[in-house]
Structure formats: C-alpha cells, structure tokens
Motif scaffolding. Sequence first.
Motif, short mmCIF file in Angstrom:
data_model
loop_
_atom_site.label_atom_id
_atom_site.label_comp_id
_atom_site.label_asym_id
_atom_site.label_seq_id
_atom_site.Cartn_x
_atom_site.Cartn_y
_atom_site.Cartn_z
N ARG A 185 -1.94 6.40 -0.13
CA ARG A 185 -2.62 7.31 0.79
C ARG A 185 -3.42 6.49 1.79
N HIS A 186 -3.15 6.69 3.07
CA HIS A 186 -3.89 6.06 4.15
C HIS A 186 -4.83 7.10 4.75
N ILE A 187 -6.13 6.82 4.65
CA ILE A 187 -7.15 7.76 5.10
C ILE A 187 -7.88 7.12 6.27
N ARG A 204 -6.24 8.55 -5.20
CA ARG A 204 -4.85 8.11 -5.07
C ARG A 204 -3.91 9.31 -4.92
N ALA A 205 -2.70 9.02 -4.49
CA ALA A 205 -1.73 10.09 -4.27
C ALA A 205 -1.32 10.73 -5.60
N ARG A 246 -4.03 2.69 -3.17
CA ARG A 246 -2.74 2.41 -3.80
C ARG A 246 -2.51 3.33 -5.00
N PRO A 247 -1.27 3.47 -5.40
CA PRO A 247 -0.99 4.32 -6.57
C PRO A 247 -1.58 3.76 -7.87
N SER A 248 -1.83 2.46 -7.92
CA SER A 248 -2.43 1.86 -9.12
C SER A 248 -3.94 2.06 -9.18
N GLY A 249 -4.52 2.61 -8.13
CA GLY A 249 -5.97 2.79 -8.08
C GLY A 249 -6.69 1.75 -7.26
N ARG A 250 -6.01 0.73 -6.81
CA ARG A 250 -6.65 -0.27 -5.96
C ARG A 250 -6.87 0.28 -4.56
#
Length: 391
Positions: free
Chosen positions: A203-205, A317-318, A368-372
Amino acid sequence: MHLSTYCTYVHIVKKQPVKSRMRLRSRRLPTPGLNQESAAGVAARICGRQCANSGAQRRARRTCAAARSCCLQVHSSSPWAPPPESRGLLPALPVHHTGPLGAMARRRAIGLACGLAASAAAVLVHRSTLDHPPSINVDAPPVKSAADKTPAVSTLASWDHNWDRRQSTFLAAKAKGKESSVNGVQEPVQNEKEKQRGHGATRHILLVRHSQYNLAGPTDEQRFLTDTGREQAELTGQRLASLGFPYTRMVHSSMRRATETAQIISTHLPDVALSSSDLLREGMPIPPEPPMRPKPDFQYFTDGARIEAAFRQFIHRAEPEQQADSYEIIVCHANVIRYFVCRALQFPPEGWLRMSLDNGSITWLAVRPSGRVGLRSLGDSGFIPATKLTH
C-alpha cells in the motif's frame, strides 16, 4: 630513582689555641648510610668537644640521646634499616673539654642535633610513601568532568511486525499460497514484481498537507484558502497527476481548508473517488517532547484518541486478498501527518513536533505486506516555486 638526602655535619676548625668556631658545610650522603654516621652521632661529638662545664655537658648529652633515639626509631621502620644486631645504641663518644662553651655555641649544638633528627625523619617518611603508595580503588567509577560527559545512547527496540494487528491474516494467506503451490495450482499474479515478492501487495499512501489558508478566521468556516493557497493546491494536483500512479481513492479531512485543497487536486484526478473523514481533522495528538506552549490536558485526551483512531483506520498493510499495489491520497493537516509518520516508522510519537511540513507538500509512506514500512519522501515541496512556499 636513587633517593638521597643532604645531611649537614659540623667541621671544627681551630684557628686559635683557645677559641674555636663552627663552620657548616653540606655533604651529599645516601640515606642508607645514615645508620653509620647518624645525626645523633654527629651531634654527640659536637656536644662533647664543646661542652666545658658539667651543667652544659649534661644538657648536651640529654639532647644527643633524644636525637639518637628519634633517629633509631625512624630507621627501624625504614626498608633500608640495618640488621637487628647493628641497630643498637651508638657507642658513646669520648667527650673532650676544649674550653668554655658560650651560650651561642650551646644553642648551635642543640639546634643542630634536633634539626638533623627532623631532616632524617622527613626523608625516610617521604621514601616510605614512595615505596608504599596509597591504595586506589579500581572498582570505583572514574569521575568525569562536564566536558567528558556524553549523552546516553538509547537502544532501539526491535521492529514489531504485528503493529497493525494483521500479522496472523498475512501468515495464514502466505501459508495458503504455499499449499496451493504444492498442489500444483498456483494462484495468478498481476505482474513480475508480484512473482518476485510473493503473496501480498504494498500500500502506497501519499499524505498531502492542505494549502495556505486565512489564519485570521476565528472559526473553521472562515479559514478558507488564500490565493497563494489555491495556487499551491493546483501545483500539488499537477504533481500527483504527473506521477502516473493508478490512484484508488482520495480521502480528506472535513475541515474547510483541507476540503478545498482536495477539491482543487481532484480536478487533476477526475477518475479518483473523493470522500471525507472527521477522524482526519487537525488536533494535538500527544504532548510533544521537548514540550511546547502549555495546552489543556483535555485537548490531548480527546484529539489524541481521535488521531490514533485515524491512524489505525488508514495506515495498515494491504488485505490478504489484494494482489496489486495500491496508491491512495489522504489530504489532511501537519500534526496528523507528522504523528502518522512517527507511528508508522515506530519512532517515539512524542517527537512529532520536530518535523516541519510546507503547505501543499507530499509525504509518501509504503507499507509492505510483511508489515515493514518505508518512508519514500517527507514533506516534498520541490514542485512549488520558492516564491510560493509557505508553512
């Protein structure tokens, strides 16, 4: 270092058959030799040769005996002391009556004996101090001056991958993807990056601060954008459109200055859905450190809970079912954006006031999807001319 001392002795020079006078000279004698030619012995010979009457002779003998006893006591505690058999009292020297002892000669003899004893004691005490230095407590912490003091370095806590409480769903979806791959049925991916990254999307916010507004307005309805603020919003809209991202939505604060900024930006992105949220309104998220001007406690209590709720709703995250990367625009306020950045990067949120953002600037967060979380840009306003910059 060889320690030695200067011992003064008396040399008697007889120039006349009846009278004699004393001459003081200095001779460099090593300290170990003091037991052989002690101060008491020198004083005894002087007193014996100069004493004529019995009264002066007895007084001189008592003075010499006291000086001899002091020297022997000092020598007995010295590391250079001779063996016990040689530390006995010095043999009495013969006393020769050479003539009447005047008052001046008697004072000289007594002063000489006492002075030699004191000098020998001082030298030996100094040597004893060198041989046995005072003990130093090595366990005691060193005393540092104000210039040597350095600020304490705090250790950074490890990254919390479950900061948005979506770690379990991500792991479950990732495990499901591995299982389907083992069974030979691989789920379709959107692009080559998705194949390299694995399951999940980023996700880009893009957080946009509102443009310049009328600061003299007493209420929110009267705090509309100025002419410069409208130009800033136009430039921000052009910048977002030039990036060419497939924006999915645009959310703005319900305050007037943020609403007008979003509406102007929307003219450059007509296909992006526009919505409003009261959670994104300006406020005081948390007492800053270092502190600023005093604010009522209830303001932090109410605004902080609302802004934290906004962070949990919009920054995460997404979802597992999202396959392609998404790009979203949030138009809000400086305090909200700075707090979001601190929380997303897991920095101390009390430092939100240490950052500064220009009007119409863009801050880019990537989750990122990993939470980073990555900060791609903070307060980017390079697309606005210097003559139009405000903050």
